[in-house]
Write an enzyme that holds these catalytic residues in place. Structure first.
Site, mmCIF file in Angstrom:
data_model
loop_
_atom_site.group_PDB
_atom_site.id
_atom_site.type_symbol
_atom_site.label_atom_id
_atom_site.label_comp_id
_atom_site.label_asym_id
_atom_site.label_seq_id
_atom_site.Cartn_x
_atom_site.Cartn_y
_atom_site.Cartn_z
ATOM 1 N N ASN A 154 0.798 -1.236 0.000
ATOM 2 C CA ASN A 154 0.000 0.000 0.000
ATOM 3 C C ASN A 154 0.830 1.285 0.000
ATOM 4 O O ASN A 154 0.373 2.304 -0.481
ATOM 5 C CB ASN A 154 -1.028 -0.008 1.153
ATOM 6 C CG ASN A 154 -0.393 -0.021 2.513
ATOM 7 O OD1 ASN A 154 0.702 -0.532 2.682
ATOM 8 N ND2 ASN A 154 -1.085 0.528 3.495
ATOM 9 N N CYS A 286 -3.341 1.977 6.516
ATOM 10 C CA CYS A 286 -3.659 1.501 7.863
ATOM 11 C C CYS A 286 -4.219 2.639 8.711
ATOM 12 O O CYS A 286 -4.878 2.400 9.702
ATOM 13 C CB CYS A 286 -2.445 0.868 8.515
ATOM 14 S SG CYS A 286 -1.066 1.971 8.627
ATOM 15 N N GLU A 466 7.775 3.537 14.999
ATOM 16 C CA GLU A 466 8.699 3.704 13.880
ATOM 17 C C GLU A 466 8.864 5.198 13.609
ATOM 18 O O GLU A 466 8.103 6.015 14.115
ATOM 19 C CB GLU A 466 8.132 3.051 12.616
ATOM 20 C CG GLU A 466 7.947 1.565 12.719
ATOM 21 C CD GLU A 466 7.626 0.938 11.369
ATOM 22 O OE1 GLU A 466 8.561 0.500 10.697
ATOM 23 O OE2 GLU A 466 6.449 0.899 10.998
HETATM 24 N N1 LIG Z 1 -1.098 -2.131 8.063
HETATM 25 C C1 LIG Z 1 -1.009 -1.958 6.764
HETATM 26 O O1 LIG Z 1 -0.508 -0.969 6.316
HETATM 27 C C2 LIG Z 1 -1.473 -3.045 5.865
HETATM 28 C C3 LIG Z 1 -2.527 -3.849 6.218
HETATM 29 N N2 LIG Z 1 -2.936 -4.801 5.368
HETATM 30 C C4 LIG Z 1 -4.125 -5.599 5.753
HETATM 31 O O2 LIG Z 1 -3.937 -6.927 5.357
HETATM 32 C C5 LIG Z 1 -4.960 -7.361 4.488
HETATM 33 C C6 LIG Z 1 -4.418 -8.359 3.508
HETATM 34 O O3 LIG Z 1 -3.390 -7.798 2.709
HETATM 35 P P1 LIG Z 1 -2.123 -8.685 2.336
HETATM 36 O O4 LIG Z 1 -1.372 -8.113 1.226
HETATM 37 O O5 LIG Z 1 -2.579 -10.086 2.146
HETATM 38 O O6 LIG Z 1 -1.251 -8.510 3.682
HETATM 39 P P2 LIG Z 1 -0.135 -9.464 4.241
HETATM 40 O O7 LIG Z 1 0.002 -9.207 5.682
HETATM 41 O O8 LIG Z 1 -0.379 -10.852 3.775
HETATM 42 O O9 LIG Z 1 1.183 -8.972 3.461
HETATM 43 C C7 LIG Z 1 2.129 -8.049 3.945
HETATM 44 C C8 LIG Z 1 3.536 -8.596 3.663
HETATM 45 O O10 LIG Z 1 3.734 -9.792 4.408
HETATM 46 C C9 LIG Z 1 4.127 -10.865 3.548
HETATM 47 N N3 LIG Z 1 3.663 -12.133 4.087
HETATM 48 C C10 LIG Z 1 2.523 -12.827 3.796
HETATM 49 N N4 LIG Z 1 2.473 -13.988 4.478
HETATM 50 C C11 LIG Z 1 3.598 -14.041 5.238
HETATM 51 C C12 LIG Z 1 4.117 -14.977 6.190
HETATM 52 N N5 LIG Z 1 3.476 -16.104 6.491
HETATM 53 N N6 LIG Z 1 5.283 -14.691 6.806
HETATM 54 C C13 LIG Z 1 5.944 -13.545 6.540
HETATM 55 N N7 LIG Z 1 5.522 -12.635 5.631
HETATM 56 C C14 LIG Z 1 4.356 -12.862 4.994
HETATM 57 C C15 LIG Z 1 3.514 -10.474 2.221
HETATM 58 O O11 LIG Z 1 4.136 -11.171 1.157
HETATM 59 C C16 LIG Z 1 3.769 -8.979 2.203
HETATM 60 O O12 LIG Z 1 5.106 -8.722 1.847
HETATM 61 C C17 LIG Z 1 -5.500 -6.077 3.891
HETATM 62 O O13 LIG Z 1 -6.813 -6.212 3.469
HETATM 63 C C18 LIG Z 1 -5.373 -5.133 5.043
HETATM 64 O O14 LIG Z 1 -6.466 -5.269 5.904
HETATM 65 C C19 LIG Z 1 -2.302 -5.033 4.177
HETATM 66 C C20 LIG Z 1 -1.246 -4.272 3.784
HETATM 67 C C21 LIG Z 1 -0.765 -3.189 4.602
HETATM 68 O O1 LIG Z 2 -1.075 7.667 6.708
HETATM 69 C C1 LIG Z 2 0.070 7.523 6.288
HETATM 70 O O2 LIG Z 2 0.687 8.441 5.730
HETATM 71 C C2 LIG Z 2 0.812 6.230 6.466
HETATM 72 C C3 LIG Z 2 -0.113 5.073 6.499
HETATM 73 C C4 LIG Z 2 0.585 3.788 6.738
HETATM 74 O O3 LIG Z 2 1.598 3.734 7.360
HETATM 75 C C5 LIG Z 2 0.013 2.552 6.219
HETATM 76 O O4 LIG Z 2 -1.053 2.563 5.621
HETATM 77 O O5 LIG Z 2 0.672 1.505 6.388
#
Ligand SMILES: NC(=O)C1=CN([C@@H]2O[C@H](COP(=O)(O)OP(=O)(O)OC[C@H]3O[C@@H](n4cnc5c(N)ncnc54)[C@H](O)[C@@H]3O)[C@@H](O)[C@H]2O)C=CC1
Ligand SMILES: O=C(O)CCC(=O)C(=O)O
Length: 485
Positions: A154, A286, A466
């Site tokens: 994202n 997020c 962070e």
């Molecule tokens: N906090 C944030 O900024 C984010 C939150 N999300 C949330 O997660 C949901 C799903 O998105 P995804 O892309 O599937 O997130 P994800 O948590 O699966 O992916 C994030 C990273 O973790 C890696 N990953 C996946 N499985 C792993 C494992 N078992 N061990 C270590 N690394 C692993 C992925 O390849 C990617 O690089 C979204 O709908 C959202 O709700 C997703 C992306 C960013």
């Molecule tokens: O709101 C922002 O600028 C950063 C958001 C963020 O860290 C995220 O979506 O993972």
């Protein structure tokens, strides 16, 4: 597919395909026929090579003076800045956010690099009086060693840079696994460090699946710290794996961020901030606003203004100048969002606008969801409780500030929150009583400042922070030194 450019891993200062030759396509979510690039689907062997390279490089990198490490980050910043249009366009084509937002994010990456480059010249310890008057006691800081960086799609430039830049400047070497959805952007960011002259092995990029490379990083005994941003489910698995082998970890995960709008608020400001905070980047932050809690006296006026403005938003390909809202980042993300919308309807929320996939004309080839607003949302509903990560707003009425705060805090998450009011007493109550790592007054919930600590309470993070000066806490360990002459 035949003409799509090929990108590789970056290991020990060289560009290499995966050892198995396996690849995967990175697809434009605005047009599934547009392949942005072919990237490696790496194996455990590739990860082993990257960890070995990072391990071999870590002593000489640690022994380089902080200002010299900082100089390399300044050079990387200049190179990233000179490539801003290309990298922003790649980001838009890979994950859909508008070109304007992508450019802003890349500029944030440049600013982050310069901020942490400066850290190379700042103090790393304190002198503390010893009980023995003839002794000198002080603290210094040492790097963790090899740091694993696992990043989401994202913020494909800002999040990796806010992890990699402090890791490097404080003397660590890095193994970076980006989300495959944005791996071409990642390869272009890694190229900036390579072209800046970073020594071989100091930064390594391994593109591959979460289950193989991500989990491999979490489990690897040669990786001393793991920093992650992404979903809660994955974050918890990483924490468990890291804890089991005694590695340090840091997690930044979900949010279910509320905005509270009180009856004395500037309505225009509050509506604009709700739209910007909730729907920019298609709600895929997020820090995105997702629960909109409005005091009952102004609820009808707020709702009317909100719907009027949302109706005017132009959805489309983020590369078109007129587009305000791009697609979801992938087909699976779109399916997740549509699933939450169905659940909202099934559980009895009132759908005020949107709610469907947009497939008119060229949008049929992409993963577009109409901006969606639900009314009559209650705390038991899934759309009140779970992170949706899409262009969906849940409206809730509150009797007064007290009830608004109770609703806002009724969540397993506590990342960011904002309030719109002109009343200083309400502002102070909100600052004190809102359980969130980032509280904002008369400003949207999203948009973090790189020089300030960033992180959440409750299930939003591993309780660490962070960015800003907080980063040093994760990327270094304190060494207390006692010297007797
Ligand atoms: N906090 C944030 O900024 C984010 C939150 N999300 C949330 O997660 C949901 C799903 O998105 P995804 O892309 O599937 O997130 P994800 O948590 O699966 O992916 C994030 C990273 O973790 C890696 N990953 C996946 N499985 C792993 C494992 N078992 N061990 C270590 N690394 C692993 C992925 O390849 C990617 O690089 C979204 O709908 C959202 O709700 C997703 C992306 C960013
Ligand atoms: O709101 C922002 O600028 C950063 C958001 C963020 O860290 C995220 O979506 O993972």
């Amino acid at each position: 597919m035949a003409n799509a450019p090929v990108f590789q891993n970056y290991i020990n200062g060289e560009w290499r395909g995966s050892s198995t030759g396996d690849t995967v396509a990175s697809v434009n979510p605005a047009n599934r026929h547009d392949i942005v690039g072919i990237v490696p689907n790496s194996s455990r062997d590739d990860l082993e090579s990257a960890v070995a390279a990072a391990d071999a490089a870590r002593t000489s990198w640690r022994k380089l003076a902080g200002p010299a490490r900082g100089q390399l980050l300044y050079k990387a910043a200049d190179i990233l800045e000179s490539r801003i249009d290309d990298i922003a366009e790649t980001m838009t084509r890979e994950m859909g956010k508008t070109f304007g937002e992508a450019k802003g994010e890349t500029a944030r990456g440049v600013a982050l690099l310069r901020y942490y480059a400066g850290e190379g010249m700042r103090k790393v310890g304190d002198v503390i009086p010893a009980t023995d008057a003839s002794a000198l006691m002080f603290t210094t800081r040492v790097p963790l060693g090899v740091v694993g960086v696992i990043t989401p799609w994202n913020f494909p430039v800002a999040i990796p840079v806010w992890k990699i830049a402090p890791a490097l400047v404080y003397g660590n070497t890095v193994v970076w696994k980006p989300a495959t959805e944005t791996a071409v952007t990642a390869a272009k960011v890694a190229a900036c460090f390579h072209d800046a002259g970073l020594p071989a092995g100091v930064l390594n990029l391994v593109i591959g699946s979460g289950s193989v490379i991500g989990q491999g990083i979490a489990d690897h005994p040669g990786i001393h710290g793991v920093t992650f941003t992404g979903s809660n489910a994955v974050g918890k698995r990483i924490a468990q794996a890291a804890l089991a082998r005694g590695a340090k970890y840091q997690l930044e995960m979900g949010g279910k961020n509320p905005v509270i709008v009180l009856k004395d608020a500037d309505l225009e400001l509050a509506v604009n901030a709700t739209i910007s905070g909730g729907l920019r980047s298609t709600g895929q932050k997020c820090t995105a606003t997702s629960r909109v809690i409005v005091e009952k006296e102004i609820f009808p006026a707020f709702r009317e203004k909100l719907l009027e403005k949302i109706a005017a938003l132009k959805v489309g390909d983020g590369m078109e100048a007129s587009t305000w809202l791009g697609p979801c980042a992938s087909e699976s993300q779109m399916e997740t969002v549509l699933g939450y919308i169905r659940k909202g309807v099934e559980e009895g929320a009132e759908l005020l606008c949107g709610g469907e996939r947009l497939q008119e004309g060229k949008m049929a080839d992409g993963f577009f969801v109409a901006p969606t607003v639900f009314d009559r949302v209650t705390p038991e509903m899934t759309i009140f409780r779970e992170e949706i990560f899409g262009p969906v707003l849940a409206l809730v009425q509150a009797e007064n500030l007290e009830e608004a705060l109770r609703l806002a805090n009724d969540s397993e998450y506590g990342l960011s929150a904002s309030i719109f009011t002109r009343d200083i007493g309400s502002i102070l109550t909100f600052i004190q009583d809102m359980d969130a790592g980032l509280v904002r007054v008369n400003e949207e919930t999203a948009g973090v400042e790189l020089q300030a600590p960033f992180g959440g309470m409750k299930n939003s993070s591993s309780h660490s922070r962070e960015q800003g000066t907080a980063a040093i806490e994760f990327y270094t360990a304190i060494k207390t030194v006692f010297v007797k002459g």
